[in-house]
Enzyme design. Structure first.
Site, PDB file in Angstrom:
ATOM      1  N   PRO A   1      25.363   9.655  33.926  1.00  0.00           N
ATOM      2  CG  PRO A   1      23.763  11.181  33.219  1.00  0.00           C
ATOM      3  CD  PRO A   1      25.150  10.714  32.953  1.00  0.00           C
ATOM      4  CG  LEU A   2      23.563   3.203  35.896  1.00  0.00           C
ATOM      5  CD1 LEU A   2      23.667   2.538  34.541  1.00  0.00           C
ATOM      6  CD2 LEU A   2      24.435   2.497  36.906  1.00  0.00           C
TER       7      LEU A   2
END
Length: 65
Positions: free
Chosen positions: A2-3
């Site tokens: 996840p970013l």
């Protein structure tokens, strides 16, 4: 992996930004069941002269009361 990208007006103390990074990391890891080591957080601090709404920059608006 996840970013999360967070954009905000510059000027907060480094310890506040660090606390934000920790909180966002925890929230994403808890929500997605991802290991914290896989969570990426990018904080972009924008000068108030470069952030506008309705053709008025934050700098032009002046301090909020």
């Amino acid at each position: 992996m996840p970013l999360v990208e967070v954009s905000l007006i510059e000027g907060r103390p480094p310890e506040t930004i660090r606390a934000l990074i920790s909180s966002v990391t925890e929230a994403v890891a808890d929500s997605l069941g991802s290991p914290k080591e896989s969570v990426r957080v990018i904080v972009r601090e924008i000068p108030p002269t470069h952030w506008a709404a309705g053709d008025v920059t934050i700098a032009e608006r002046g301090p909020r009361t």
